[in-house]
Every structure is written in structure tokens, then in C-alpha cells.
Write an enzyme that holds these catalytic residues in place. Sequence first.
Site, PDB file in Angstrom:
ATOM      1  N   ALA A  65       0.541  -1.186   0.116  1.00  0.00           N
ATOM      2  CA  ALA A  65       0.093  -0.024  -0.086  1.00  0.00           C
ATOM      3  C   ALA A  65       1.279   1.111   0.185  1.00  0.00           C
ATOM      4  O   ALA A  65       2.272   1.261   0.803  1.00  0.00           O
ATOM      5  CB  ALA A  65      -1.262   0.048   1.355  1.00  0.00           C
ATOM      6  N   GLY A 109       0.714  -4.856   0.432  1.00  0.00           N
ATOM      7  CA  GLY A 109      -0.401  -4.725  -0.280  1.00  0.00           C
ATOM      8  C   GLY A 109      -0.092  -5.110  -1.269  1.00  0.00           C
ATOM      9  O   GLY A 109      -0.847  -5.901  -2.197  1.00  0.00           O
ATOM     10  N   GLU A 112      -0.266  -9.155  -0.974  1.00  0.00           N
ATOM     11  CA  GLU A 112      -2.079  -9.693  -0.004  1.00  0.00           C
ATOM     12  C   GLU A 112      -2.810  -9.509  -1.814  1.00  0.00           C
ATOM     13  O   GLU A 112      -3.882 -10.334  -2.196  1.00  0.00           O
ATOM     14  CB  GLU A 112      -2.651  -8.211   0.664  1.00  0.00           C
ATOM     15  CG  GLU A 112      -2.059  -8.723   2.215  1.00  0.00           C
ATOM     16  CD  GLU A 112      -2.378  -7.424   2.989  1.00  0.00           C
ATOM     17  OE1 GLU A 112      -1.521  -6.185   2.720  1.00  0.00           O
ATOM     18  OE2 GLU A 112      -2.205  -8.259   3.688  1.00  0.00           O
ATOM     19  N   GLU A 132       4.759  -4.910   6.590  1.00  0.00           N
ATOM     20  CA  GLU A 132       3.671  -4.413   8.021  1.00  0.00           C
ATOM     21  C   GLU A 132       4.059  -3.882   9.355  1.00  0.00           C
ATOM     22  O   GLU A 132       4.328  -2.830   9.513  1.00  0.00           O
ATOM     23  CB  GLU A 132       2.305  -4.331   7.887  1.00  0.00           C
ATOM     24  CG  GLU A 132       1.676  -4.398   6.620  1.00  0.00           C
ATOM     25  CD  GLU A 132       1.833  -5.807   6.020  1.00  0.00           C
ATOM     26  OE1 GLU A 132       2.609  -6.348   5.899  1.00  0.00           O
ATOM     27  OE2 GLU A 132       1.088  -5.453   4.429  1.00  0.00           O
TER      28      GLU A 132
END
Length: 258
Positions: A65, A109, A112, A132
Site C-alpha cells: 500500500a 498489499g 496480499e 507492515e
Amino acid sequence: MAYETLIVETTDHIGLIRLNRPDALNALNSQLLGELGKALAAMDADDDVRCIVLTGSEKAFAAGADIKEMSEKTFAEVFKDDMFGPAGQSVIRTRKPIIAAVSGYALGGGCELAMMCDFILCSDTAKFGQPEINLGVMPGLGGSQRLTRFVGKSKSMEMNLTGRFMDAEEAERSGLVSRVIPAKDLVDEAIKTAKKISEKSMIAVMATKEAVNRSYEMTLSEGLLYERRVFHSLFATDDQSEGMAAFIEKRSPQFRDT
Ligand code: CAA
């Protein structure tokens, strides 16, 4: 439709989506996630597209992200916007198969997003991770849940707690990816694999995708019953008659998606 953060093309029934924010290693900002949702929905609705390949660059599938976009956000903002909720839904509600072709970094992300696809082909340069924890947070798009289902609790817990990256060889050994391919051949091989899928009956393909995904949601006995009932229902299709007749007549089937 014109996209600023994606390169999108359809050739020979295969939809190819390339994440394209090279200066940020394809970090997933809200614009990219919004465009990705639109591109997937458009391909899902397009009868000409039979299978989708999602890829990034050779250096990065996606490095997570967008930290710069997220860094100033408050709890109230991310909670009210349900940050990453709609983005995740836009990938998993796609009914056609999506192959992730991962080269380079697939972190946070990015890892993911790859795991939300139906299977992952990766290059020998791929690096997967959920870093993260190094940012004082944790995964928010499935890293603690899907990675655990892919590679088991011990490896998932170690990766999520330490932020260590997994290379391609370990990813294949652990069941995170289906195959490792030399980087220069990755996208071609993903398209070749998508092409194989695109030649099947779309009804059988979509039903199979749903059934495999249900295996994560159901008990074994419920899942087996669900599978058997859907299998039975495929006997209502012309493609079942054609597929079995073609086998017996020693010819290639001509599926019509009916
Ligand atoms: N967000 C925003 N920008 C990013 C980014 C990210 N996740 N990852 C890389 N970039 C940017 C860098 O800031 C840099 O930009 P500038 O040139 O403007 O400084 C550019 O991309 C190139 O990156 P690096 O110079 O860092 O490249 P590198 O080769 O030295 O390192 C890397 C590569 C190891 C992937 C490193 O960039 C990195 O650690 N990135 C962050 C990885 C990360 O923590 N991901 C998790 C994000 S949080 C998340 O994803 C939450 C969730 O669950 C949804």
C-alpha cells in the site's frame, strides 16, 4: 477506458493488466486501487475476455500500500472509509480467473493482492513479504489470513512478525505460488497459461473457481456436497455433452459456453 496507473489490453481473449506506477514500485494508492477495480469489473463484464493476467514490472509486482498516502491518515478516516475493504472486494468478486504474474517485490498489499488472485506464477526474482510490522502496523488486505492458509501458521507468523521476505524457491516449496519461471518469460508463460484456461468451457471454469474458493469458507463435508451439486448441475450444459462426446470421438471439443 483510459487509466493513469494501469496498462490494460485484451488480446486473443486474455485481459492483461499491468500495474504501472514505476516511480513508486507500483505502490497501491487509492487511484490505482480504484482503477484496478474498474478494469477488473470491465473485463468481467466483457464476453471477449475469458481469463485475466495481473502483473507489475520486472522490479516490483507491488511494494505494498502507498505509505506516503497512508502516513497522515487518522483512525477515524481509515475506519469511516473502510480503507482497503472495497478494493479487496473488487478483486475477489471477479468471476473470471485471475492469474497473478509476480516478478520482484510483492510486499504488504502487493503480496496480499497476489494472494487474492486465483493462483500465482512468479519469476525467480520474486520476493514476498508482509513487512507492515516494520511500520508499526499489520496487514490490512488479508496478509494475516490468506498467507496463513497458503503457507501454514508457523511460516506466516514468522513472516508477519519479523517482516522477513520469502524468495521464489521458498514460495514454491511452501505452496504460495504454483510455479517459478525465469523472469524474462514470466508474462508470456502467464498468458500461455491463461490461454489454456480460455479454451475451456467458461461455465465449467467459473464454477470450478467458485468451488475451489469455497473450500476456504466451508467445512469439508459441506464443501464436498457443494462441489457434487455443482458438478451435477454442469450436466445441464451443452458444454458437458460436447466435452464428453469430443473425448469419445477423439477430437477437440468446441465449447460454446452454453
Ligand atoms: N509506498 C510508497 N512509496 C513506496 C513504497 C510504498 N509501499 N515502496 C517503495 N516506494 C517508493 C520509495 O519511497 C521510492 O520513492 P522515492 O524515489 O520518491 O524515494 C521508490 O518507491 C523506490 O523505492 P526504494 O528507493 O525504497 O527502492 P529500493 O530498491 O531501495 O527498496 C523496497 C525496495 C525494499 C521494496 C523498499 O522500497 C520498501 O521497503 N518499500 C516498502 C515496503 C512496505 O513496507 N510495504 C508495506 C506497505 S503497508 C501495506 O501494504 C498495508 C497493507 O497491508 C495493505
